[in-house]
Write a protein that holds these residues in place. Structure first.
Motif, PDB file in Angstrom:
ATOM      1  N   ASP A 272       0.813  -1.215   0.000  1.00  0.00           N
ATOM      2  CA  ASP A 272       0.000   0.000   0.000  1.00  0.00           C
ATOM      3  C   ASP A 272       0.850   1.271   0.000  1.00  0.00           C
ATOM      4  N   ASP A 273       1.938   1.263   0.768  1.00  0.00           N
ATOM      5  CA  ASP A 273       2.815   2.433   0.820  1.00  0.00           C
ATOM      6  C   ASP A 273       3.465   2.689  -0.540  1.00  0.00           C
ATOM      7  N   LEU A 274       3.924   1.625  -1.162  1.00  0.00           N
ATOM      8  CA  LEU A 274       4.588   1.764  -2.463  1.00  0.00           C
ATOM      9  C   LEU A 274       3.581   2.142  -3.544  1.00  0.00           C
ATOM     10  N   PHE A 275       2.388   1.589  -3.484  1.00  0.00           N
ATOM     11  CA  PHE A 275       1.355   1.922  -4.464  1.00  0.00           C
ATOM     12  C   PHE A 275       1.008   3.417  -4.378  1.00  0.00           C
ATOM     13  N   ARG A 276       0.866   3.944  -3.166  1.00  0.00           N
ATOM     14  CA  ARG A 276       0.590   5.370  -2.986  1.00  0.00           C
ATOM     15  C   ARG A 276       1.748   6.227  -3.516  1.00  0.00           C
ATOM     16  N   ALA A 277       2.972   5.770  -3.296  1.00  0.00           N
ATOM     17  CA  ALA A 277       4.133   6.517  -3.785  1.00  0.00           C
ATOM     18  C   ALA A 277       4.162   6.552  -5.309  1.00  0.00           C
ATOM     19  N   VAL A 278       3.821   5.424  -5.948  1.00  0.00           N
ATOM     20  CA  VAL A 278       3.778   5.388  -7.409  1.00  0.00           C
ATOM     21  C   VAL A 278       2.676   6.318  -7.909  1.00  0.00           C
ATOM     22  N   GLU A 279       1.534   6.329  -7.248  1.00  0.00           N
ATOM     23  CA  GLU A 279       0.472   7.276  -7.616  1.00  0.00           C
ATOM     24  C   GLU A 279       0.967   8.714  -7.497  1.00  0.00           C
ATOM     25  N   GLY A 280       1.754   8.976  -6.474  1.00  0.00           N
ATOM     26  CA  GLY A 280       2.273  10.315  -6.239  1.00  0.00           C
ATOM     27  C   GLY A 280       3.290  10.781  -7.266  1.00  0.00           C
ATOM     28  N   LEU A 281       3.833   9.861  -8.043  1.00  0.00           N
ATOM     29  CA  LEU A 281       4.790  10.238  -9.085  1.00  0.00           C
ATOM     30  C   LEU A 281       4.126  11.015 -10.215  1.00  0.00           C
ATOM     31  N   PHE A 282       2.816  10.869 -10.324  1.00  0.00           N
ATOM     32  CA  PHE A 282       2.107  11.433 -11.470  1.00  0.00           C
ATOM     33  C   PHE A 282       1.166  12.546 -11.025  1.00  0.00           C
ATOM     34  N   SER A 283       1.729  13.719 -10.842  1.00  0.00           N
ATOM     35  CA  SER A 283       0.921  14.875 -10.445  1.00  0.00           C
ATOM     36  C   SER A 283       0.416  15.582 -11.703  1.00  0.00           C
ATOM     37  N   SER A 284      -0.400  16.581 -11.486  1.00  0.00           N
ATOM     38  CA  SER A 284      -0.960  17.345 -12.590  1.00  0.00           C
ATOM     39  C   SER A 284       0.174  17.953 -13.417  1.00  0.00           C
ATOM     40  N   PRO A 285       0.106  17.981 -14.693  1.00  0.00           N
ATOM     41  CA  PRO A 285      -1.023  17.777 -15.590  1.00  0.00           C
ATOM     42  C   PRO A 285      -1.247  16.319 -16.006  1.00  0.00           C
ATOM     43  N   SER A 286      -0.427  15.384 -15.519  1.00  0.00           N
ATOM     44  CA  SER A 286      -0.649  13.976 -15.845  1.00  0.00           C
ATOM     45  C   SER A 286      -1.971  13.521 -15.246  1.00  0.00           C
ATOM     46  N   GLU A 287      -2.552  12.492 -15.855  1.00  0.00           N
ATOM     47  CA  GLU A 287      -3.875  12.046 -15.435  1.00  0.00           C
ATOM     48  C   GLU A 287      -3.865  10.540 -15.189  1.00  0.00           C
ATOM     49  N   ILE A 288      -4.265  10.139 -13.984  1.00  0.00           N
ATOM     50  CA  ILE A 288      -4.393   8.713 -13.676  1.00  0.00           C
ATOM     51  C   ILE A 288      -5.723   8.255 -14.259  1.00  0.00           C
ATOM     52  N   VAL A 289      -5.656   7.372 -15.253  1.00  0.00           N
ATOM     53  CA  VAL A 289      -6.839   6.912 -15.971  1.00  0.00           C
ATOM     54  C   VAL A 289      -7.534   5.797 -15.206  1.00  0.00           C
ATOM     55  N   ALA A 290      -6.757   4.849 -14.686  1.00  0.00           N
ATOM     56  CA  ALA A 290      -7.326   3.730 -13.936  1.00  0.00           C
ATOM     57  C   ALA A 290      -6.367   3.342 -12.822  1.00  0.00           C
ATOM     58  N   SER A 291      -6.946   2.942 -11.704  1.00  0.00           N
ATOM     59  CA  SER A 291      -6.155   2.544 -10.557  1.00  0.00           C
ATOM     60  C   SER A 291      -6.819   1.346  -9.893  1.00  0.00           C
ATOM     61  N   SER A 292      -6.095   0.237  -9.790  1.00  0.00           N
ATOM     62  CA  SER A 292      -6.617  -0.961  -9.147  1.00  0.00           C
ATOM     63  C   SER A 292      -5.602  -1.439  -8.117  1.00  0.00           C
ATOM     64  N   LYS A 293      -5.827  -1.078  -6.863  1.00  0.00           N
ATOM     65  CA  LYS A 293      -4.909  -1.467  -5.797  1.00  0.00           C
ATOM     66  C   LYS A 293      -4.893  -2.989  -5.624  1.00  0.00           C
ATOM     67  N   GLU A 294      -6.044  -3.635  -5.818  1.00  0.00           N
ATOM     68  CA  GLU A 294      -6.131  -5.089  -5.662  1.00  0.00           C
ATOM     69  C   GLU A 294      -5.247  -5.814  -6.674  1.00  0.00           C
ATOM     70  N   ARG A 295      -5.254  -5.334  -7.913  1.00  0.00           N
ATOM     71  CA  ARG A 295      -4.414  -5.948  -8.952  1.00  0.00           C
ATOM     72  C   ARG A 295      -3.029  -5.333  -9.002  1.00  0.00           C
ATOM     73  N   GLY A 296      -2.856  -4.205  -8.346  1.00  0.00           N
ATOM     74  CA  GLY A 296      -1.557  -3.548  -8.310  1.00  0.00           C
ATOM     75  C   GLY A 296      -1.219  -2.826  -9.591  1.00  0.00           C
ATOM     76  N   GLU A 297      -2.227  -2.379 -10.342  1.00  0.00           N
ATOM     77  CA  GLU A 297      -1.978  -1.703 -11.607  1.00  0.00           C
ATOM     78  C   GLU A 297      -2.465  -0.265 -11.586  1.00  0.00           C
ATOM     79  N   LEU A 298      -1.699   0.555 -12.248  1.00  0.00           N
ATOM     80  CA  LEU A 298      -1.994   1.972 -12.360  1.00  0.00           C
ATOM     81  C   LEU A 298      -1.769   2.355 -13.820  1.00  0.00           C
ATOM     82  N   THR A 299      -2.760   2.979 -14.435  1.00  0.00           N
ATOM     83  CA  THR A 299      -2.666   3.406 -15.828  1.00  0.00           C
ATOM     84  C   THR A 299      -2.691   4.926 -15.862  1.00  0.00           C
ATOM     85  N   VAL A 300      -1.713   5.507 -16.568  1.00  0.00           N
ATOM     86  CA  VAL A 300      -1.525   6.960 -16.517  1.00  0.00           C
ATOM     87  C   VAL A 300      -1.332   7.534 -17.916  1.00  0.00           C
TER      88      VAL A 300
END
Length: 124
Positions: free
Chosen positions: A34-62
């Motif tokens: 969970d800590d690492l997943f949040r950190a990866v999410e934090g790498l992509f600030s505006s103007p980048s856009e997180i399109v999909a996020s699935s913590k259960e599958r561990g995937e983030l689409t940006v």
């Protein structure tokens, strides 16, 4: 020669367990999923856009919107307690079949940011 061509004359790069390019080998961190997943999410600030996020599958689409646009899939998987792997797949939207190493360099930059926040561990 083939490695040079694939590094600079492609618009896609991704990491893997046994990649020929040492900079694109999967990184493992001593951290909770969970800590690492949040950190990866934090790498992509505006103007980048997180399109999909699935913590259960561990995937983030940006949709990355930096100096060049790119589509990024980040995968965060806990392989053991306090041993979590992070992989990236980056495809640049350069308008042509080549990005002159931008996708590779973007992965290297993302790993550097994570390396500064978490302790890296040996994959074995």
């Amino acid at each position: 020669m083939k490695a040079f061509i694939s590094r600079y004359f492609s618009n896609h790069s991704e990491t893997s367990e046994e990649h020929k390019d040492s900079a694109l080998v999967t990184h493992y961190y001593k951290a909770k999923h969970d800590d690492l997943f949040r950190a990866v999410e934090g790498l992509f600030s505006s103007p980048s856009e997180i399109v999909a996020s699935s913590k259960e599958r561990g995937e983030l689409t940006v949709k990355y919107k930096g100096n060049r646009r790119a589509f990024i899939v980040a995968t965060v998987i806990m392989v053991r307690p306090f041993r979590t792997a992070v992989d990236f797949s980056v495809t640049t939207d350069s308008g042509g079949p080549v990005d002159f190493g931008h996708s590779r360099n973007l992965i290297v930059q993302l790993y550097k940011k994570l390396d500064s926040q978490f302790t890296t561990v040996d994959p074995s």
